[in-house]
Design an enzyme around this catalytic site. Structure first.
Site, PDB file in Angstrom:
ATOM      1  N   VAL A  88       0.846  -1.190   0.000  1.00  0.00           N
ATOM      2  CA  VAL A  88       0.000   0.000   0.000  1.00  0.00           C
ATOM      3  C   VAL A  88       0.878   1.236   0.000  1.00  0.00           C
ATOM      4  O   VAL A  88       1.867   1.295   0.729  1.00  0.00           O
ATOM      5  CB  VAL A  88      -0.895   0.000   1.251  1.00  0.00           C
ATOM      6  CG1 VAL A  88      -1.732   1.253   1.291  1.00  0.00           C
ATOM      7  CG2 VAL A  88      -1.778  -1.215   1.263  1.00  0.00           C
ATOM      8  N   CYS A  89       0.527   2.192  -0.825  1.00  0.00           N
ATOM      9  CA  CYS A  89       1.311   3.422  -0.893  1.00  0.00           C
ATOM     10  C   CYS A  89       0.463   4.572  -0.381  1.00  0.00           C
ATOM     11  O   CYS A  89      -0.260   5.210  -1.132  1.00  0.00           O
ATOM     12  CB  CYS A  89       1.754   3.678  -2.330  1.00  0.00           C
ATOM     13  SG  CYS A  89       2.648   5.207  -2.560  1.00  0.00           S
ATOM     14  N   ILE A  90       0.500   4.801   0.926  1.00  0.00           N
ATOM     15  CA  ILE A  90      -0.150   6.008   1.456  1.00  0.00           C
ATOM     16  C   ILE A  90       0.850   6.741   2.311  1.00  0.00           C
ATOM     17  O   ILE A  90       1.755   6.153   2.890  1.00  0.00           O
ATOM     18  CB  ILE A  90      -1.441   5.716   2.261  1.00  0.00           C
ATOM     19  CG1 ILE A  90      -1.210   4.614   3.277  1.00  0.00           C
ATOM     20  CG2 ILE A  90      -2.582   5.400   1.351  1.00  0.00           C
ATOM     21  CD1 ILE A  90      -2.421   4.392   4.151  1.00  0.00           C
TER      22      ILE A  90
END
Lengths: 168, 641
Positions: A88-90
């Site tokens: 996940v890229c947050i």
């Protein structure tokens, strides 16, 4: 260091079991190791992920909460902010100083104030509103921008898959 | 399952090969010769040996580790690949020594390395698992002892061989095992630290610091070992390609450890000096859960309050500041906050009452607005402008602490004295005019210029903290000493400036008063009677001052008494007004302007320098100075009148 991490993770686990937020189930994979968690995330209502239940794993560093955990979906996902391998890229999962996409301000990065619950809630809101400027999955970002119908078709298939249903 | 099949297969093959040899040669010795001569048979035997080694490894692993965790397995495989490639590179360097024995030694090395890694992972895991069984301790201690012993054995063996037979491939083994020995020692120290931590109920705050230093020292030893190894290898054999990666890694680890130690030291220092302990009220006013560890904070000095009013555990905050110097909650940059505000907060509670009183702002002078001031804009300007500034200075100095610093009250206040005394001289001249300034206007103007406080001979003006800061050989101590000396230098500069002003003023006064006196002496015999009733409020002030006569005092007295004497000689007054005195007073104004325009600059300069230097002002001034400043007003009047 990790001792305090363990205590904090236990406290967070307790908190999550006592007042579980809507659409989230999370906990350690086994009681022996509190540094690997499994989470189930429900696709937010009113989005193309509605109805799906997506499993993910969270790996906590020994110096949690000073460093952020890593989160990876263990099912197939198609989303502009999720790498094809499920990571996940947050921004709140990025420690200040690392900025894979080069657009985040340090104010939205990881800090010890964040928690598992906040991460998962951010992920839910990310599912609802993809940020197509950070292309962890460029194909998905492009499709999200240009061909929403096709995007919805793919996510519909993923939702069915996550529920163990045959594709429509 | 696959492993089982492989083992079984290799067993069968070995049995077949051996059986075949024995079947053909019928005797032990010829069959052994037959097997060693036949390459396929030897391949089978080597395979069998490999399987045996693997089995040994598995048994040892079962014995010391039980089931491996997934992460451990992952680490192991990842590192094994590197180790295998490096071993292959090493083979290329030592291809002359290539032999089954050599291969066997490398295999043993590889296995021992694997166990070192596993032990490291296991000990790290100690911190993460909520329950550590007794079996765990027995296993770890047993394994570490065994590994340490084996490493030592191999190192001494390699040393002995190298000494007796000259440098050979044993050199490589010697260094490899020496490095493994450092790893074992490192793991051992970590294990001891973790165990001590486990025994105690509360988290052990200093453990992280000890771990950091262990890491630093071990990293240093490793790097030294690698560098020695490199040099020797380059001299004897060739460039050891296989050692580059581990050497680079250990250097990076050393650098990181070094950085960590520095950051940690800085964080600890900041924690100890900059931020105040959170009090019970602070904790009561907010949610008393530390947001970092999610545990309750107790108001026993274990938590700190940041300038942004967020409160955290000292230990949690310290480890966070090692990474980042921001508030975890609001991300305020804690290093950017001017240190003096927070330092003030911290020190104030500990200061003695006298110091507290000093720290309070002094009452600002009431500067009356006189529209009809006879001197107009030119006169008041130079006198009035510096005043607020000079008044601020004592306040600021109240914040600065050492005895040397406190004596710095001298320049500013002293200059007030000069200003007002010259002003007094001028007023004295001006009073010759009938419509001149009402005398009652004086009091608010003549403000307390206290005599310069003498620097204290002993260290009583310094708090223990400051004295400690001046002692020792550490960098900060030296810096503190240098700061102190700089303060003294600043004060000396200021004093020199002040002396110049004094002399300038005195000389100008002499000139002006001389003329005044000559023009008035004849007209007013009762001149010196200062306390004549008609001086309205002024005499009240003036009467008491005789105790401390000054040059200006004596000279001004006659002219001051002018207005009160009923029979003023009009001519003389006129002469004074129109003639020399006016000129003289103008002259005086010029001079005063010159000196005062110089003076604010000097003060500005000093102030600026001081602000720069005392970004962290120390908060103490001796009680004596308090009294000095309090009794200032009267003395000020003496001098000015």
């Amino acid at each position: 260091m990790a001792r305090s991490a363990l205590r904090r993770l236990m406290a967070e686990y307790k908190q999550l079991t006592l007042n579980p937020p809507e659409g989230i189930i999370a906990g350690p994979v086994c009681e022996e190791n509190f540094f690997e968690w499994e989470a189930l995330i429900m696709g937010p209502e009113g989005t193309c992920f509605e109805g799906g239940v997506f499993p993910a794993k969270l790996i906590f560093p020994p110096d949690y909460p000073l460093s952020p955990p890593k989160m990876q979906f263990t099912c197939e996902m198609f989303h502009p902010n999720i790498y094809p391998d499920g990571r996940v890229c947050i921004s709140i999962l990025h420690a200040p100083g690392e900025d894979p996409m080069g657009y985040e301000s340090s104010a939205e990065r990881w800090s010890p104030v964040q928690s598992v619950e906040k991460i998962l809630l951010s992920v839910i809101s990310m599912l609802a509103e993809p940020n197509d400027e950070s292309g962890a999955n460029v194909d998905a970002a492009k499709m999200w921008r240009e061909d929403r119908e096709q995007f919805n078709k793919i996510t519909d298939r993923l939702v069915r898959k996550s529920l163990g249903l045959a594709p429509a | 399952m696959r492993g089982m099949l492989l083992t079984l297969g290799s067993m069968l093959l070995t049995v077949a090969v051996v059986g075949n040899a024995y079947y053909q040669k019928k005797q032990f010795y010829p069959s052994v010769v037959y097997i060693t001569k036949s390459n396929p048979s030897m391949a089978v035997i080597y395979l069998q040996a490999f399987v045996m080694v693997l089995m040994m490894g598995k048994i040892t692993r079962k014995l010391f580790f039980g089931q491996l965790r997934a992460a451990e397995m992952e680490h192991l495989i990842e590192r094994s690949w590197y180790a295998v490639t490096e071993t292959c590179l090493a083979f290329t360097v030592f291809r002359d020594d290539f032999s089954p024995k050599f291969v066997a030694l490398f295999t043993v090395l590889l296995f021992l390395k694997c166990f070192h890694w596993l032990a490291e992972d296991r000990v790290d895991y100690m911190e993460r698992s909520p329950n550590i069984s007794l079996l765990f301790h027995i296993r770890v201690v047993g394994l570490l002892t065994l590994l340490g012993f084996l490493d030592y054995l191999f190192v001494s063996h390699a040393y002995y061989i190298t000494l007796t037979k000259g440098p050979s491939v044993q050199l490589v083994f010697g260094f490899e095992y020496a490095i493994l020995l450092t790893v074992v020692v490192n793991i051992m120290i970590k294990y001891v630290l973790h165990t001590v931590d486990l025994q105690s109920e509360n988290p052990w705050e200093n453990k992280a610091v000890y771990l950091l230093y262990t890491e630093l020292i071990m990293g240093f030893i490793k790097v030294v070992l690698y560098l020695t190894f490199m040099t020797i290898m380059i001299k004897i054999h060739t460039f050891p390609l296989f050692a580059i990666r581990p050497m680079y890694l250990s250097m990076r680890a050393l650098k990181k450890a070094f950085n960590d130690v520095i950051m940690s030291r800085r964080a600890i220092r900041n924690m100890n000096t900059l931020y105040p302990d959170a009090t019970a009220e602070d904790l009561a006013s907010v949610d008393n859960v530390c947001i970092i560890c999610r545990e309750e904070m107790l108001g026993n000095g274990s938590s700190k309050k940041l300038p942004c009013n967020h409160i955290f555990h000292t230990s949690c905050l310290r480890s966070w500041f090692q990474r980042q110097q921001t508030c975890p909650t609001c991300r305020m940059d804690v290093l950017r906050i001017p240190a003096n505000s927070s330092a003030g907060q911290q020190r104030a509670p500990g200061a003695v009452p006298g110091q507290q009183q000093q720290a309070q702002p002094q009452p600002q002078p009431q500067i009356p607005n006189w529209p009809g001031f006879p001197l107009g804009g030119g006169g008041p300007g130079p006198f009035w402008v510096p005043l607020p500034q000079q008044q601020q200075q004592p306040q600021q100095q109240a914040g600065t602490g050492t005895s040397a610093q406190s004596s710095s009250a001298a320049p500013s206040l002293g200059s007030t004295t000069t200003t007002s005394s010259t002003a007094g001289g001028m007023y004295a001249n001006q009073t010759n005019q009938p419509f001149s300034i009402p005398p009652f206007a004086f009091p608010p103007f003549f403000l307390p210029p206290p005599p310069p406080p003498l620097p204290q001979a002993d260290f009583s003006g310094l708090t223990n903290e400051e004295l400690e800061a001046l002692e020792g050989e550490e960098r900060e101590n030296v810096e503190a000493r240098i700061r102190c000396l700089r303060n003294i230098q600043t004060l000396l500069d200021a004093a020199a400036l002040q002396m110049q002003q004094y002399s300038a003023v005195v000389s100008s006064l002499r000139r002006s008063t001389r003329t005044t006196v000559t023009s008035t002496t004849g007209t007013d015999p009762s001149g010196p009677s200062v306390s004549a009733p008609s001086t309205s409020k002024a005499p009240h002030e003036v009467s008491g001052e005789a105790a401390k006569p000054s040059t200006s005092n004596q000279f001004q007295a006659p002219s001051f008494s002018k207005p009160e004497s009923g029979d003023i000689n009009q001519e003389a007054t006129e002469a004074v007004k129109n003639g020399t005195v006016i000129d003289d007073s103008k002259d005086l104004v010029h001079q005063e302007e010159a000196s005062s325009s110089k003076e604010p600059n000097g003060h500005e300069e000093i102030r600026r320098r001081r602000l720069e230097k005392f970004s962290k002002p120390l908060e103490n001034c001796g009680p004596q100075e308090t009294s000095n400043e309090n009794c200032g007003p009267q003395e000020g009047n003496h001098e000015t009148n």
